[in-house]
Design an enzyme around this catalytic site. Structure first.
Site, short mmCIF file in Angstrom:
data_model
loop_
_atom_site.label_atom_id
_atom_site.label_comp_id
_atom_site.label_asym_id
_atom_site.label_seq_id
_atom_site.Cartn_x
_atom_site.Cartn_y
_atom_site.Cartn_z
N CYS A 149 -0.01 -1.82 35.11
CA CYS A 149 0.25 -0.38 35.07
C CYS A 149 1.61 -0.02 34.48
CB CYS A 149 0.14 0.20 36.47
SG CYS A 149 -1.40 -0.25 37.30
N HIS A 280 5.77 7.10 39.42
CA HIS A 280 4.55 6.31 39.24
C HIS A 280 3.42 6.95 40.05
CE1 HIS A 280 2.31 2.86 37.97
NE2 HIS A 280 2.08 2.45 39.19
N GLU A 291 7.66 3.78 46.85
CA GLU A 291 8.39 4.54 45.83
C GLU A 291 9.24 5.63 46.46
OE1 GLU A 291 7.79 6.39 41.38
OE2 GLU A 291 6.00 6.04 42.60
N LYS A 308 -0.39 11.75 37.62
CA LYS A 308 -1.67 11.06 37.78
C LYS A 308 -2.67 11.92 38.55
CE LYS A 308 -0.20 6.17 37.54
NZ LYS A 308 1.24 6.36 37.25
N HIS A 313 -5.26 7.75 36.71
CA HIS A 313 -4.43 6.57 36.46
C HIS A 313 -4.96 5.87 35.22
CE1 HIS A 313 -1.93 3.19 36.83
NE2 HIS A 313 -1.92 3.04 38.15
N PHE A 370 1.07 -3.95 39.35
CA PHE A 370 0.61 -5.16 40.02
C PHE A 370 1.31 -6.37 39.40
CE2 PHE A 370 -3.86 -3.64 41.53
CZ PHE A 370 -3.25 -2.98 42.58
#
Length: 382
Positions: A149, A280, A291, A308, A313, A370
């Site tokens: 991502c 994010h 976050e 998002k 996403h 990830f």
């Protein structure tokens, strides 16, 4: 030090082109809705944010992720006379996943003995920059970054570093088209998808929602851009990246804090110089909690937006499409975040739920992937 500016932008994403994306981000209009896919009854998750794949004459080589990249790149360079040695760096996590899905369906479900002869060129993650370079006649360094991502943010950051190091012009961004039966089914296995909506930093959030699309930016050395009379949309002032070397899927707040501070150091800015954060913000429990903690440690209270919730996403392309939100913020409007049901004490942020008019200041863009692969950009008004 050589300064790097953004002079062009193009996109194909669920919210539309660049102007359509700006309007949707300002209005807080979400493109997430019901999906129409083969074997939909076999899927538990039936929502997503689809993009309209342009009808381009690229021959039989292009998977949708590459077609969208070419369309976005054409928009980004409109009116610019690019040097042939311009390079192309794009991010993608899945590459030609729709091609892979179709080939598997043909071989295993339909028991065919052959797949399309261009299956390999279509599925390669490097197909997108290759086709962009071919379409625009560019012979500079061109490749794909695959870091889940954070792919697009890494790609833009690497292009930024290459211009700092001596290149004059680069194209950078990301593209992704993972909305297909196999793509959704794979993400279902992780149990991180929401069946209802993407609600970053909200109470009641229950996961992320898949999106697809591409965004590409024209980056130039500032003096080069001024010499040709280009309109400067923003300046990239800092970039940092890191690996957490920890859990493959669980994020780390201290690691997120460290990479944000490193990006600020690279930009030679302090936390007080930043007007807001384009987060994010996936809408998952773990990501938003970590976050929020990292942002609080670095900035204290600061406006946060998470787009998002509007376009889904886009995995490897997320950082690129979200950079459009950064550009909007640098013009004086912080994009809205949709789906908010109320604050979550475990992930407290000053979430922008209605677009805010602000005086343009530097913006931080975060991407946490990830594998613990993190990338953060800092941008300022041009």
């Amino acid at each position: 030090m050589r300064r790097v500016v953004v002079t062009g932008a193009g996109t194909v994403n669920p919210l539309g082109d660049v102007s359509g994306t700006f309007r949707a981000m300002e209005a807080g209009t979400s493109a997430i809705g019901p999906l129409d896919l083969p074997d939909l009854d076999r899927l538990s998750i039936r929502i997503g944010a689809r993009a309209s794949v342009p009808d381009l004459d690229l021959g039989a080589w292009a998977d949708p992720f590459a077609t969208m990249a070419v369309a976005a790149a054409r928009q980004a360079v409109a009116g610019a006379d690019l040097p042939p040695g311009t390079g192309v760096i794009l991010g993608s996590a899945g590459g030609g996943l729709q091609t892979v899905d179709a080939a598997y369906r043909a071989v295993y479900a339909e028991r065919r003995d052959r797949v399309h002869p261009f299956t390999v060129p279509r599925l390669m993650a490097s197909a997108a920059p290759s086709l962009v370079a071919r379409d625009l006649g560019l012979t500079g360094p061109s490749f794909t970054v695959a870091s889940a991502c954070a792919s697009a943010t890494h790609a833009i950051g690497l292009a930024f570093q290459m211009i700092r190091g001596g290149a004059d012009v680069m194209l950078a961004g990301g593209s992704e088209a993972m909305i297909c039966f196999g793509g959704i089914k794979a993400w279902e296995g992780l149990r991180v998808l929401s069946p209802t909506a993407c609600r970053p930093f909200s109470k009641g959030r229950d996961g992320m929602v898949m999106g697809e699309g591409a965004a590409v930016f024209l980056l130039e050395e500032r003096a080069h851009a001024l010499a040709r009379g280009a309109r400067i949309l923003a300046e990239i002032t800092g970039f940092a990246m890191s690996a957490e070397a920890g859990d493959i899927v669980a994020p780390s707040a201290p690691a997120a804090e460290a990479v944000i501070r490193a990006a600020l150091d690279d930009a030679r800015l302090t936390p007080g110089d930043i007007g807001h954060v384009n987060a994010h913000g996936t809408g998952t429990q773990a990501n938003d909690r970590c976050e929020a903690e990292a942002l609080a440690r670095v900035f204290g209270p600061i406006p946060v937006t998470a787009t998002k919730s509007l376009h889904g996403h886009l995995i490897g392309a997320s950082g690129a499409v979200e950079l459009l939100g950064v550009l909007l913020g640098l013009q004086g409007t912080i994009p809205a975040t949709a789906g908010f049901l109320g604050p979550d004490p475990a992930a407290p942020v000053d979430l922008v739920t209605t677009a805010r008019k602000v005086s343009p200041r530097a913006v931080v863009k975060t991407s946490f992937a990830f594998g613990g692969l993190n990338a953060v950009l800092v941008l300022a008004p041009g």
